[in-house]
Motif scaffolding. Structure first.
Motif, PDB file in Angstrom:
ATOM      1  N   LYS A 115       0.833  -1.183   0.000  1.00 16.76           N
ATOM      2  CA  LYS A 115       0.000   0.000   0.000  1.00 16.76           C
ATOM      3  C   LYS A 115       0.882   1.253   0.000  1.00 16.76           C
ATOM      4  N   LYS A 116       1.936   1.172   0.779  1.00 16.00           N
ATOM      5  CA  LYS A 116       2.872   2.289   0.858  1.00 16.00           C
ATOM      6  C   LYS A 116       3.563   2.493  -0.496  1.00 16.00           C
ATOM      7  N   TYR A 117       3.931   1.395  -1.095  1.00 11.79           N
ATOM      8  CA  TYR A 117       4.586   1.457  -2.403  1.00 11.79           C
ATOM      9  C   TYR A 117       3.645   2.099  -3.435  1.00 11.79           C
ATOM     10  N   MET A 118       2.379   1.699  -3.392  1.00 10.37           N
ATOM     11  CA  MET A 118       1.382   2.251  -4.308  1.00 10.37           C
ATOM     12  C   MET A 118       1.307   3.769  -4.155  1.00 10.37           C
ATOM     13  N   ASP A 119       1.294   4.173  -2.918  1.00  8.68           N
ATOM     14  CA  ASP A 119       1.135   5.587  -2.613  1.00  8.68           C
ATOM     15  C   ASP A 119       2.391   6.376  -2.981  1.00  8.68           C
ATOM     16  N   GLU A 120       3.516   5.910  -2.474  1.00  7.15           N
ATOM     17  CA  GLU A 120       4.726   6.730  -2.561  1.00  7.15           C
ATOM     18  C   GLU A 120       5.489   6.581  -3.872  1.00  7.15           C
ATOM     19  N   VAL A 121       5.434   5.411  -4.463  1.00 12.45           N
ATOM     20  CA  VAL A 121       6.266   5.195  -5.650  1.00 12.45           C
ATOM     21  C   VAL A 121       5.473   5.307  -6.955  1.00 12.45           C
ATOM     22  N   VAL A 122       4.365   4.577  -7.049  1.00  7.04           N
ATOM     23  CA  VAL A 122       3.658   4.606  -8.336  1.00  7.04           C
ATOM     24  C   VAL A 122       2.405   5.483  -8.323  1.00  7.04           C
ATOM     25  N   HIS A 123       2.103   6.072  -7.145  1.00  4.66           N
ATOM     26  CA  HIS A 123       0.989   7.024  -7.036  1.00  4.66           C
ATOM     27  C   HIS A 123      -0.320   6.478  -7.564  1.00  4.66           C
ATOM     28  N   ARG A 124      -0.678   5.304  -7.091  1.00  2.00           N
ATOM     29  CA  ARG A 124      -1.964   4.749  -7.473  1.00  2.00           C
ATOM     30  C   ARG A 124      -2.868   4.728  -6.264  1.00  2.00           C
ATOM     31  N   HIS A 125      -4.112   5.118  -6.470  1.00 13.31           N
ATOM     32  CA  HIS A 125      -5.057   5.166  -5.369  1.00 13.31           C
ATOM     33  C   HIS A 125      -5.689   3.788  -5.141  1.00 13.31           C
ATOM     34  N   ILE A 126      -5.732   3.383  -3.894  1.00  8.46           N
ATOM     35  CA  ILE A 126      -6.350   2.107  -3.542  1.00  8.46           C
ATOM     36  C   ILE A 126      -7.605   2.413  -2.742  1.00  8.46           C
ATOM     37  N   ASN A 127      -8.720   1.910  -3.202  1.00  5.71           N
ATOM     38  CA  ASN A 127      -9.977   2.357  -2.631  1.00  5.71           C
ATOM     39  C   ASN A 127     -10.643   1.369  -1.672  1.00  5.71           C
ATOM     40  N   THR A 128     -10.114   0.159  -1.547  1.00  2.00           N
ATOM     41  CA  THR A 128     -10.711  -0.816  -0.629  1.00  2.00           C
ATOM     42  C   THR A 128      -9.605  -1.401   0.247  1.00  2.00           C
ATOM     43  N   ASP A 129     -10.006  -2.270   1.174  1.00  2.83           N
ATOM     44  CA  ASP A 129      -9.022  -2.969   2.003  1.00  2.83           C
ATOM     45  C   ASP A 129      -8.574  -4.269   1.358  1.00  2.83           C
ATOM     46  N   SER A 130      -9.072  -4.516   0.174  1.00  2.00           N
ATOM     47  CA  SER A 130      -8.817  -5.818  -0.424  1.00  2.00           C
ATOM     48  C   SER A 130      -7.412  -5.906  -1.027  1.00  2.00           C
ATOM     49  N   ASP A 131      -6.752  -7.019  -0.734  1.00  2.00           N
ATOM     50  CA  ASP A 131      -5.425  -7.280  -1.302  1.00  2.00           C
ATOM     51  C   ASP A 131      -5.501  -7.390  -2.802  1.00  2.00           C
ATOM     52  N   SER A 132      -6.643  -7.798  -3.279  1.00  2.00           N
ATOM     53  CA  SER A 132      -6.765  -8.068  -4.706  1.00  2.00           C
ATOM     54  C   SER A 132      -6.650  -6.785  -5.492  1.00  2.00           C
ATOM     55  N   GLU A 133      -7.168  -5.707  -4.926  1.00  5.64           N
ATOM     56  CA  GLU A 133      -7.049  -4.427  -5.600  1.00  5.64           C
ATOM     57  C   GLU A 133      -5.577  -4.006  -5.657  1.00  5.64           C
ATOM     58  N   LEU A 134      -4.869  -4.301  -4.587  1.00  2.00           N
ATOM     59  CA  LEU A 134      -3.428  -4.021  -4.559  1.00  2.00           C
ATOM     60  C   LEU A 134      -2.691  -4.797  -5.645  1.00  2.00           C
ATOM     61  N   LEU A 135      -3.023  -6.071  -5.712  1.00  2.07           N
ATOM     62  CA  LEU A 135      -2.362  -6.954  -6.666  1.00  2.07           C
ATOM     63  C   LEU A 135      -2.609  -6.472  -8.090  1.00  2.07           C
ATOM     64  N   LEU A 136      -3.846  -6.125  -8.378  1.00  5.85           N
ATOM     65  CA  LEU A 136      -4.204  -5.646  -9.707  1.00  5.85           C
ATOM     66  C   LEU A 136      -3.444  -4.367 -10.042  1.00  5.85           C
ATOM     67  N   ASN A 137      -3.400  -3.442  -9.100  1.00  3.48           N
ATOM     68  CA  ASN A 137      -2.731  -2.170  -9.373  1.00  3.48           C
ATOM     69  C   ASN A 137      -1.226  -2.336  -9.501  1.00  3.48           C
ATOM     70  N   LEU A 138      -0.695  -3.282  -8.768  1.00  5.90           N
ATOM     71  CA  LEU A 138       0.732  -3.546  -8.894  1.00  5.90           C
ATOM     72  C   LEU A 138       1.034  -4.085 -10.293  1.00  5.90           C
ATOM     73  N   PHE A 139       0.208  -4.998 -10.746  1.00  5.21           N
ATOM     74  CA  PHE A 139       0.359  -5.569 -12.087  1.00  5.21           C
ATOM     75  C   PHE A 139       0.244  -4.454 -13.131  1.00  5.21           C
ATOM     76  N   ALA A 140      -0.741  -3.588 -12.953  1.00  2.90           N
ATOM     77  CA  ALA A 140      -0.941  -2.481 -13.894  1.00  2.90           C
ATOM     78  C   ALA A 140       0.275  -1.553 -13.892  1.00  2.90           C
ATOM     79  N   ALA A 141       0.792  -1.277 -12.712  1.00  2.00           N
ATOM     80  CA  ALA A 141       1.936  -0.371 -12.611  1.00  2.00           C
ATOM     81  C   ALA A 141       3.158  -0.975 -13.301  1.00  2.00           C
TER      82      ALA A 141
END
Ligand SMILES: *[C@@H]1O[C@H](CO)[C@@H](O)[C@H](O)[C@H]1NC(C)=O
Ligand SMILES: *[C@@H]1O[C@H](CO)[C@@H](O)[C@H](O)[C@H]1NC(C)=O
Ligand SMILES: *[C@@H]1O[C@H](CO)[C@@H](O)[C@H](O)[C@H]1NC(C)=O
Ligand SMILES: *[C@@H]1O[C@H](CO)[C@@H](O)[C@H](O)[C@H]1NC(C)=O
Ligand SMILES: CC(=O)N[C@H]1CO[C@H](CO)[C@@H](O)[C@@H]1O
Length: 554
Positions: A115-141
């Motif tokens: 979550k920290k990586y999403m925020d600080e490095v790739v600047h992607r917003h995560i809107n739920t507590d679900s790990d799956s959203e993290l995984l998807l955004n990481l793949f997209a990034a």
């Protein structure tokens, strides 16, 4: 734990939504909390239907007819820590780059870090507590770093390598790139199951399906299938319809979660070459020898101590029957399950009158009265259910109630997707077997030995070959010029062990105490807000929660 599915059809006029729906019914046991389907039609447009509830409630005829396209993915969600109704149903979708949808089975253990990586490095917003959203955004990034107008297979594999290297935990995923194709991948420890199957058709074309369990593939006529290996990914693009496999990162271990065999998977599935049904038969057999040995050590004969073996429906039936046969003691169905119990309505001025166990099961006095019974269940988690069942047996007139568990004592939480309870809420936490027995009110509790359990889950080469052979026969006789593109002679490596952290506290991905603390605080916060208090009883199926995206027409 969830169920995932992906299909790509060689016929561009076919809408795969109906097959995704059928497949969801075969995977419904893996998650009844929410269901979703996303399909991709002409021009790469996505159509989606997802909502809370079971597949049959979310996917109505009317809604299904609006999901157009010859490829798609589906997801069935199992409730995990705090995920119940407050976060979205899957598959998740991000529009950039290329439009990616993803369904995830498992749980990540370094979510905070990501979550920290999403925020600080790739600047992607995560809107739920679900790990799956993290995984998807990481793949997209990762995919976005190539900055191309069209990706190819190598880019996708490279992006997945980035994902595998950053993510920790258990995950099996199906994903779809709009207008491109479908993707499946599995974590480098092979904790969660995933298979790919191929359907050879009369016209010489091939369809592909990726699924959590072999039963779906078999049921839908995918004649050739195999497990995706730990750290491996497969891509099938819609232009060539040829599966391309790649070992994206080296496997760390090959350690499927043993809980799939104990409790989670359907008995008619074969996962990682191991028949779930056979493993459950063996669990009954080993349990029986443990029980026999126990009485021998007391200089007693088990036949004098136990009159009848009774399963706690449904999962433990196969083990219980085999246990009874091995003990040479009659097997009886003493508990009848109410198959239609689903939701309950709790009025504001009314307290829950009946426990959820009693709503589901009814004990028949004729099978209990005056008897010493051995109840067999797949596992004992918090002990509250077992306690209620023991009570019911006594109320029905049982003289003595012994309780046998097909798995060893669960002393630690499950961290890869089956949210059991906080360690402290487990009846096995800091309790000896005698103390557990007292706690649930049984005369004695028998537990499976861990080594015995592991021995029960072995590959049966004969059975594996037989299944493949039977499945292939009709195809070969029809037209032997059609060759499978899934190489069955790929050396499927031996399993190196099993994920057994719930019994030992040692998880295959290493020290996870930080993750456990986080999960506990999430659970505590949920308990405070009273939101998911009686999650197993209240079944939310509000039609207003159905989310449709695009409405195509057949
Ligand atoms: C589609 O798959 C085929 C066969 O694997 C491959 O040769 C081709 O490059 C792929 N196309 C794209 C755009 O990745
Ligand atoms: C475990 O139980 C014993 C006695 O039953 C108690 O003294 C001890 O504090 C418990 N340990 C934990 C960590 O709860
Ligand atoms: C049966 O299995 C349990 C659990 O591992 C073990 O503690 C017990 O010693 C076994 N009993 C016998 C008689 O082998
Ligand atoms: C949660 O439920 C309890 C008992 O019903 C109640 O006393 C408490 O105020 C509730 N807490 C919140 C935050 O709603
Ligand atoms: C997808 C999923 O189940 N995610 C869960 C993993 O565990 C964390 C922490 O307990 C939960 O918050 C997630 O919802």
């Amino acid at each position: 734990m969830c169920g995932i599915l992906a299909i790509i059809s060689s016929d561009s006029n076919v809408n795969v939504a109906s097959e995704l729906f059928d497949g969801s019914l075969y995977l419904q046991h893996r998650g009844q909390d929410a269901a979703g389907i996303v399909t991709c039609g002409r021009g790469g447009r996505l159509y989606q239907c997802k909502g809370n509830g079971m597949a049959r409630d979310v996917f109505t005829q009317d809604r299904m007819s609006k999901l157009v396209g010859n490829m798609g993915i589906a997801h069935l969600r199992y409730p995990t820590a705090g995920s119940s109704s407050n976060s979205e149903a899957q598959p998740f979708y991000v529009n950039a780059p290329y439009g990616i949808s993803l369904g995830h089975n498992g749980n990540l253990t370094n979510g905070d870090e990501l979550k920290k990586y999403m925020d600080e490095v790739v600047h992607r917003h995560i809107n739920t507590d679900s790990d799956s959203e993290l995984l998807l955004n990481l793949f997209a990034a990762e995919l976005a770093t190539y900055d191309k107008s069209r990706v190819n297979e190598n880019d996708i594999f490279k992006a997945l390598e980035g994902v595998f290297n950053k993510v920790k935990g258990g995950y099996a995923c199906t994903a779809m790139l709009s207008g491109y194709g479908i993707i499946g991948f599995r974590d480098p420890n092979g904790i969660r199951p995933l298979l790919i199957g191929e359907r050879l058709k009369d016209d010489g074309m091939r369809d592909y399906m990726i699924a959590s369990e072999s039963v779906v593939l078999k049921a839908h006529g995918y004649q050739v299938y195999r497990d995706i290996l730990p750290g491996e990914a497969v891509i099938i693009n819609k232009t060539d319809l040829k599966p391309v496999f790649k070992q994206v990162v080296p496997a760390k271990t090959y350690t499927p979660d043993i809980f799939e065999y104990v409790y989670f998977a359907r008995p008619d599935s074969v996962l990682d070459g191991i028949s779930v049904y056979r493993s459950r038969l063996l669990m009954g057999e080993k349990l029986a020898s443990n029980i026999t040995n126990y009485y021998k050590s007391l200089n007693k004969n088990v036949l004098d101590e136990i009159d009848v073996v009774i399963p706690v429906p449904d999962t433990s039936r196969h083990s219980a029957l085999q246990c009874a046969i091995s003990l040479n003691i009659p097997y009886r169905e003493g508990f009848i399950k109410n198959r239609y119990v689903g939701r309950t309505f709790i009025m504001p001025d009314q307290k829950q009158r009946q426990s959820s166990v009693r709503r589901k099961l009814n004990a028949m006095a004729s099978e209990f009265y005056g008897k010493s019974v051995l109840l067999v269940d797949d596992s004992i988690v918090r002990g509250t259910t077992s306690q209620e069942i023991v009570n019911m047996a006594r109320e029905a007139g049982a003289k003595k109630v012994y309780f046998a568990s097909c798995s060893p004592v669960i002393r630690y939480n499950h961290i890869y997707g089956i949210d059991l309870a906080d360690n402290k809420q487990l009846v096995g936490y800091n309790r000896s077997e005698i103390e557990i027995s007292n706690k649930i009110g049984a005369d004695y509790v028998f537990y499976q030995n861990l080594n015995d359990l592991i021995e029960c889950c072995q590959r049966d080469e004969l059975l594996k070959d037989r299944e493949v052979e039977l499945a292939l026969t009709p195809v070969v006789s029809r037209d032997d010029t059609i060759k499978s593109l899934i190489q069955r002679d790929v050396e499927i490596p031996p399993i190196t062990g099993f994920e057994v952290g719930v019994f030992t506290g040692e998880y295959v991905t290493g020290d996870e105490s930080q993750y456990m603390q986080r999960a506990e605080s999430v659970r505590a916060a949920n308990a405070r807000s009273n939101s998911t208090a009686s999650m197993d009883i209240i079944d939310v199926k509000a039609p207003s929660e159905i989310n449709m995206l695009n409405e195509g027409d057949y």
